[in-house]
Scaffold this motif. Structure first.
Motif, PDB file in Angstrom:
ATOM      1  N   LEU A 194       8.289  15.769 -16.146  1.00  0.00           N
ATOM      2  CA  LEU A 194       8.147  14.539 -15.367  1.00  0.00           C
ATOM      3  C   LEU A 194       6.721  14.381 -14.825  1.00  0.00           C
ATOM      4  N   ILE A 195       6.104  15.486 -14.422  1.00  0.00           N
ATOM      5  CA  ILE A 195       4.724  15.426 -13.930  1.00  0.00           C
ATOM      6  C   ILE A 195       3.783  14.990 -15.044  1.00  0.00           C
ATOM      7  N   ARG A 196       3.926  15.606 -16.203  1.00  0.00           N
ATOM      8  CA  ARG A 196       3.067  15.258 -17.345  1.00  0.00           C
ATOM      9  C   ARG A 196       3.201  13.772 -17.688  1.00  0.00           C
ATOM     10  N   GLU A 197       4.441  13.317 -17.800  1.00  0.00           N
ATOM     11  CA  GLU A 197       4.689  11.919 -18.147  1.00  0.00           C
ATOM     12  C   GLU A 197       4.257  10.985 -17.017  1.00  0.00           C
ATOM     13  N   GLY A 198       4.509  11.393 -15.766  1.00  0.00           N
ATOM     14  CA  GLY A 198       4.195  10.543 -14.620  1.00  0.00           C
ATOM     15  C   GLY A 198       2.707  10.345 -14.423  1.00  0.00           C
ATOM     16  N   VAL A 199       1.943  11.423 -14.577  1.00  0.00           N
ATOM     17  CA  VAL A 199       0.488  11.320 -14.442  1.00  0.00           C
ATOM     18  C   VAL A 199      -0.078  10.446 -15.556  1.00  0.00           C
ATOM     19  N   ALA A 200       0.374  10.653 -16.779  1.00  0.00           N
ATOM     20  CA  ALA A 200      -0.120   9.854 -17.899  1.00  0.00           C
ATOM     21  C   ALA A 200       0.154   8.374 -17.671  1.00  0.00           C
ATOM     22  N   ALA A 201       1.352   8.047 -17.213  1.00  0.00           N
ATOM     23  CA  ALA A 201       1.702   6.646 -16.972  1.00  0.00           C
ATOM     24  C   ALA A 201       0.893   6.061 -15.821  1.00  0.00           C
ATOM     25  N   ALA A 202       0.743   6.831 -14.738  1.00  0.00           N
ATOM     26  CA  ALA A 202       0.013   6.334 -13.567  1.00  0.00           C
ATOM     27  C   ALA A 202      -1.439   6.040 -13.902  1.00  0.00           C
ATOM     28  N   LEU A 203      -2.078   6.922 -14.667  1.00  0.00           N
ATOM     29  CA  LEU A 203      -3.492   6.751 -14.994  1.00  0.00           C
ATOM     30  C   LEU A 203      -3.723   5.751 -16.124  1.00  0.00           C
ATOM     31  N   SER A 204      -2.666   5.361 -16.804  1.00  0.00           N
ATOM     32  CA  SER A 204      -2.783   4.369 -17.870  1.00  0.00           C
ATOM     33  C   SER A 204      -2.606   2.947 -17.347  1.00  0.00           C
ATOM     34  N   GLY A 205      -2.157   2.832 -16.086  1.00  0.00           N
ATOM     35  CA  GLY A 205      -1.941   1.522 -15.491  1.00  0.00           C
ATOM     36  C   GLY A 205      -3.122   1.076 -14.651  1.00  0.00           C
ATOM     37  N   ASP A 206      -2.902   0.008 -13.881  1.00  0.00           N
ATOM     38  CA  ASP A 206      -3.919  -0.512 -12.975  1.00  0.00           C
ATOM     39  C   ASP A 206      -3.690   0.122 -11.608  1.00  0.00           C
ATOM     40  N   PHE A 207      -4.502   1.132 -11.274  1.00  0.00           N
ATOM     41  CA  PHE A 207      -4.292   1.878 -10.035  1.00  0.00           C
ATOM     42  C   PHE A 207      -5.401   1.660  -9.008  1.00  0.00           C
ATOM     43  N   ALA A 208      -6.256   0.695  -9.235  1.00  0.00           N
ATOM     44  CA  ALA A 208      -7.419   0.490  -8.365  1.00  0.00           C
ATOM     45  C   ALA A 208      -7.012   0.191  -6.915  1.00  0.00           C
ATOM     46  N   ALA A 209      -5.830  -0.393  -6.723  1.00  0.00           N
ATOM     47  CA  ALA A 209      -5.401  -0.772  -5.376  1.00  0.00           C
ATOM     48  C   ALA A 209      -4.608   0.320  -4.669  1.00  0.00           C
ATOM     49  N   ALA A 210      -4.513   1.497  -5.273  1.00  0.00           N
ATOM     50  CA  ALA A 210      -3.711   2.582  -4.692  1.00  0.00           C
ATOM     51  C   ALA A 210      -4.481   3.283  -3.578  1.00  0.00           C
ATOM     52  N   LEU A 211      -4.760   2.530  -2.520  1.00  0.00           N
ATOM     53  CA  LEU A 211      -5.533   3.026  -1.384  1.00  0.00           C
ATOM     54  C   LEU A 211      -4.760   2.789  -0.095  1.00  0.00           C
ATOM     55  N   PRO A 212      -4.750   3.754   0.820  1.00  0.00           N
ATOM     56  CA  PRO A 212      -4.069   3.543   2.101  1.00  0.00           C
ATOM     57  C   PRO A 212      -4.824   2.549   2.966  1.00  0.00           C
ATOM     58  N   ALA A 213      -4.117   1.899   3.874  1.00  0.00           N
ATOM     59  CA  ALA A 213      -4.763   0.987   4.819  1.00  0.00           C
ATOM     60  C   ALA A 213      -5.690   1.774   5.737  1.00  0.00           C
ATOM     61  N   ARG A 214      -6.847   1.208   6.017  1.00  0.00           N
ATOM     62  CA  ARG A 214      -7.799   1.849   6.919  1.00  0.00           C
ATOM     63  C   ARG A 214      -7.687   1.221   8.312  1.00  0.00           C
ATOM     64  N   ALA A 215      -7.934   2.023   9.339  1.00  0.00           N
ATOM     65  CA  ALA A 215      -7.883   1.543  10.723  1.00  0.00           C
ATOM     66  C   ALA A 215      -9.299   1.358  11.264  1.00  0.00           C
ATOM     67  N   GLU A 216      -9.429   0.553  12.313  1.00  0.00           N
ATOM     68  CA  GLU A 216     -10.731   0.368  12.944  1.00  0.00           C
ATOM     69  C   GLU A 216     -11.125   1.596  13.763  1.00  0.00           C
ATOM     70  N   ARG A 217     -10.132   2.325  14.223  1.00  0.00           N
ATOM     71  CA  ARG A 217     -10.388   3.527  15.020  1.00  0.00           C
ATOM     72  C   ARG A 217      -9.236   4.500  14.811  1.00  0.00           C
ATOM     73  N   TYR A 218      -9.542   5.797  14.876  1.00  0.00           N
ATOM     74  CA  TYR A 218      -8.538   6.828  14.663  1.00  0.00           C
ATOM     75  C   TYR A 218      -8.458   7.750  15.875  1.00  0.00           C
ATOM     76  N   GLU A 219      -7.232   8.080  16.248  1.00  0.00           N
ATOM     77  CA  GLU A 219      -7.011   9.135  17.233  1.00  0.00           C
ATOM     78  C   GLU A 219      -6.087  10.172  16.613  1.00  0.00           C
ATOM     79  N   VAL A 220      -6.551  11.415  16.565  1.00  0.00           N
ATOM     80  CA  VAL A 220      -5.720  12.501  16.071  1.00  0.00           C
ATOM     81  C   VAL A 220      -5.292  13.363  17.254  1.00  0.00           C
ATOM     82  N   VAL A 221      -4.010  13.682  17.296  1.00  0.00           N
ATOM     83  CA  VAL A 221      -3.446  14.552  18.331  1.00  0.00           C
ATOM     84  C   VAL A 221      -2.820  15.747  17.638  1.00  0.00           C
ATOM     85  N   ILE A 222      -3.211  16.939  18.041  1.00  0.00           N
ATOM     86  CA  ILE A 222      -2.598  18.151  17.505  1.00  0.00           C
ATOM     87  C   ILE A 222      -1.738  18.774  18.596  1.00  0.00           C
TER      88      ILE A 222
END
Length: 266
Positions: A194-222
């Motif tokens: 499934l990994i072999r087939e899934g990677v091949a399919a994902a990279l053969s498509g249009d993936f340019a928009a596969a980006l997370p939304a960005r925030a204006e500011r970030y706060e990280v709490v540990i």
């Protein structure tokens, strides 16, 4: 086309116990081989889709897990830990077409994988802009900082669901599902196919928009398990207390969040 792979182990098909992820335990030998085989399957899928080069970051524990002689001849491998803020994504730059993740696991505080955690076992939760975050959360934003889309992830079922929700169009393979200290998993051979087939399919498509939304500011709490860890982390410049066992840091530039995490989570 250059492809980057960040490879972890706790989301590898079949895994169920920390003994299987720790290099000092005899069980690790079997699971480093299974981790390697899933990475090789991802490489083969990338090659089938036209990748000319694959760079792999061995991103589990010591950074010295993958069996090198099993890797294809079009691969470069990043081993060990440089101390660079990109951490599990070290080696990535704007020249890559896509980022892929194998062996990924659910975040600290989750019951979806017996090995769920975020970065290390001293952290009870890592929170980014009010939401509990996984290692993938941080790494996908790191990739996005270079303009590199995250196109594929293999790992436990909850991690896959959260990754799909975070990144539009990201493809996944659900290798296992946790229940208490147990896991129900695909067979390794099934997972690799499934990994072999899934990677091949994902990279053969249009993936340019596969980006997370960005925030204006970030706060990280540990949130740490032990208050003494929070006290120590609080000495990082700009860090501030965020409860009895927690420390926080905020900045508009996510690269500065990554820099802070190098020192806060140690």
């Amino acid at each position: 086309m250059k492809v980057f792979i960040s490879a972890d182990i706790e989301g590898t098909a079949g895994i169920a116990h920390w003994d299987e992820a720790e290099r000092t335990h005899a069980d690790w030998a079997e699971f480093r081989a299974l981790m390697t085989a899933e990475v090789v399957a991802a490489c083969e899928g990338a090659r089938a889709a036209g990748a000319s080069e694959v760079v792999i970051k061995d991103a589990h524990d010591s950074g010295r897990n993958l069996i090198l002689d099993r890797l294809p001849d079009y691969v470069r491998i990043v081993r060990g830990w440089s101390g660079h803020p990109d951490a599990m994504m070290f080696g990535l730059d704007a020249g890559f077409a896509a980022a892929i993740y194998t062996g990924y696991h659910s975040k600290a505080g989750s019951e979806a994988n017996p090995l769920a955690h975020t970065s290390n076992l001293r952290i009870s939760r890592l929170i980014l802009n009010g939401e509990v975050a996984s290692e993938f959360t941080v790494n996908a934003l790191c990739a996005a900082g270079y303009g590199v889309p995250s196109v594929f992830l293999a790992g436990d079922a909850q991690m896959c669901a959260e990754a799909r929700a975070m990144v539009p169009g990201l493809a996944t393979v659900e290798t296992l599902e946790g229940a208490g200290r147990a896991s129900t998993s695909l067979s390794p051979a099934w997972s690799r196919r499934l990994i072999r087939e899934g990677v091949a399919a994902a990279l053969s498509g249009d993936f340019a928009a596969a980006l997370p939304a960005r925030a204006e500011r970030y706060e990280v709490v540990i949130e740490f398990n032990n208050p003494t860890d929070a006290y120590r982390a609080g000495w990082y410049p700009g860090a501030y207390a965020h409860g009895p066992r927690a420390v926080a840091f905020a900045h508009a530039d996510f690269a500065e969040i990554l820099r802070a995490l190098v020192f806060l989570k140690v």
